[in-house]
Design a protein around this motif. Structure first.
Motif, PDB file in Angstrom:
ATOM      1  N   PRO A 113       5.867   4.007   5.926  1.00 46.22           N
ATOM      2  CA  PRO A 113       6.833   2.979   5.498  1.00 46.22           C
ATOM      3  C   PRO A 113       7.408   2.179   6.661  1.00 46.22           C
ATOM      4  O   PRO A 113       7.666   0.984   6.520  1.00 46.22           O
ATOM      5  N   THR A 160       0.831  -1.190   0.000  1.00 39.87           N
ATOM      6  CA  THR A 160       0.000   0.000   0.000  1.00 39.87           C
ATOM      7  C   THR A 160       0.871   1.248   0.000  1.00 39.87           C
ATOM      8  O   THR A 160       2.060   1.190   0.315  1.00 39.87           O
ATOM      9  N   GLU A 161       0.261   2.348  -0.342  1.00 44.24           N
ATOM     10  CA  GLU A 161       1.010   3.602  -0.363  1.00 44.24           C
ATOM     11  C   GLU A 161       0.916   4.296   0.986  1.00 44.24           C
ATOM     12  O   GLU A 161      -0.104   4.192   1.686  1.00 44.24           O
ATOM     13  N   MET A 162       1.955   4.988   1.311  1.00 46.63           N
ATOM     14  CA  MET A 162       1.985   5.754   2.548  1.00 46.63           C
ATOM     15  C   MET A 162       0.745   6.644   2.651  1.00 46.63           C
ATOM     16  O   MET A 162       0.342   7.277   1.677  1.00 46.63           O
ATOM     17  N   VAL A 169       4.620  -0.922   3.012  1.00 45.55           N
ATOM     18  CA  VAL A 169       4.113   0.435   2.805  1.00 45.55           C
ATOM     19  C   VAL A 169       5.176   1.212   2.031  1.00 45.55           C
ATOM     20  O   VAL A 169       6.311   1.349   2.488  1.00 45.55           O
ATOM     21  N   VAL A 170       4.785   1.685   0.854  1.00 46.71           N
ATOM     22  CA  VAL A 170       5.765   2.369  -0.004  1.00 46.71           C
ATOM     23  C   VAL A 170       5.479   3.866  -0.072  1.00 46.71           C
ATOM     24  O   VAL A 170       4.407   4.328   0.295  1.00 46.71           O
ATOM     25  N   GLN A 227      -2.276   5.558   3.316  1.00 43.78           N
ATOM     26  CA  GLN A 227      -3.491   4.779   3.142  1.00 43.78           C
ATOM     27  C   GLN A 227      -3.829   4.019   4.419  1.00 43.78           C
ATOM     28  O   GLN A 227      -2.969   3.733   5.251  1.00 43.78           O
ATOM     29  N   SER A 259       6.025  -1.281   7.710  1.00 45.04           N
ATOM     30  CA  SER A 259       6.270  -2.488   6.915  1.00 45.04           C
ATOM     31  C   SER A 259       6.818  -3.587   7.823  1.00 45.04           C
ATOM     32  O   SER A 259       7.830  -3.396   8.512  1.00 45.04           O
TER      33      SER A 259
END
Lengths: 119, 115
Positions: B84, B13-15, B114-115, B17, B87
């Motif tokens: 991130p 998922t994106e940072m 988490v990217v 979210q 993660s």
């Protein structure tokens, strides 16, 4: 506070050798439980054994054996005639019984020992 | 018998979210635990429930993390907003104080990136 120490970060042996994984724990409770878990490369945590603080009898299960010594606060794990499939990270853990019912209080884990069995 | 079931197994998922991890304990088990595993910190207890009631949440890292257990067969761990550094592998586990006493069984884990 409780603490579990696995001093061996990584051990590498050749298949068929015996290997012992060390575990030393600290707790103020007189009633507690000790565990070993195996985490293979696939990542899941596999339960191996549970011991309560009143039972110091050593246990053997096939090639696995465990030596519990309250006098030294140790709960060591030995694999006899190791096999490549034994390669994994092994965790020692401690749980204190927080009520008269002995309900689990959550596990405190050691950092784990990465065991590598070379063919 | 079915073990502890976790979903999703993998999530990227994106940072920022929201992330929701789900867990179904072993039927009949009245203790449920959430653990997090990272390289730096190893396996850490985040929170645990007894009979659906949170008993100890002192391991929850910050307010972005929340956990619920609306009934005996379901629990969620939510991270909002995700970062991130969240993660990790998140494990759910369950146990029963009746035989085998205090044995804690783990699910296969939810691998969060988490990217």
């Amino acid at each position: 506070a409780q603490k579990v120490t696995q001093a061996q970060t990584e051990i590498s042996v050749v298949e068929k050798e015996d290997v012992t994984l060390d575990c030393v724990y600290e707790t103020r409770d007189t009633t507690y439980y000790l565990f070993w878990y195996k985490q293979p490369p696939s990542g899941e945590l596999v339960f191996l054994i549970r011991r309560n603080s009143f039972d110091e009898q050593n246990e053997i299960s096939g090639r696995y054996s465990w030596n519990f010594q309250k006098s030294t606060s140790s709960f060591n794990f030995t694999i006899t005639a190791s096999q490549v499939v034994d390669s994994a990270v092994y965790f020692c853990a401690l749980s204190e019984a927080h009520d008269s019912g002995g309900g689990a209080d959550g596990l405190t884990f050691g950092k784990g020992t990465h065991l590598i069995i070379q063919p | 018998d079915a073990g502890v079931i976790q979903s999703p197994r993998h999530e990227v998922t994106e940072m920022g979210q929201e992330v929701t991890l789900r867990c179904k304990p072993i039927s009949g088990h009245d203790y449920l635990f959430w653990y997090r595993q990272t390289m730096m910190r190893g396996l850490e207890l985040l929170i645990y429930f007894n009979n659906n009631v949170p008993i100890d949440d002192s391991g929850m890292p910050e307010d972005r993390f929340s956990a619920k257990m609306p009934n005996a067969s379901f629990s969620t761990l939510k991270i909002q907003p995700s970062e991130p550094r969240d993660s990790a592998v998140y494990f759910c586990a369950s146990s029963s104080p009746t035989g085998p006493r205090n044995t804690i069984y783990f699910g296969e884990g939810s691998w969060l990136t988490v990217v």
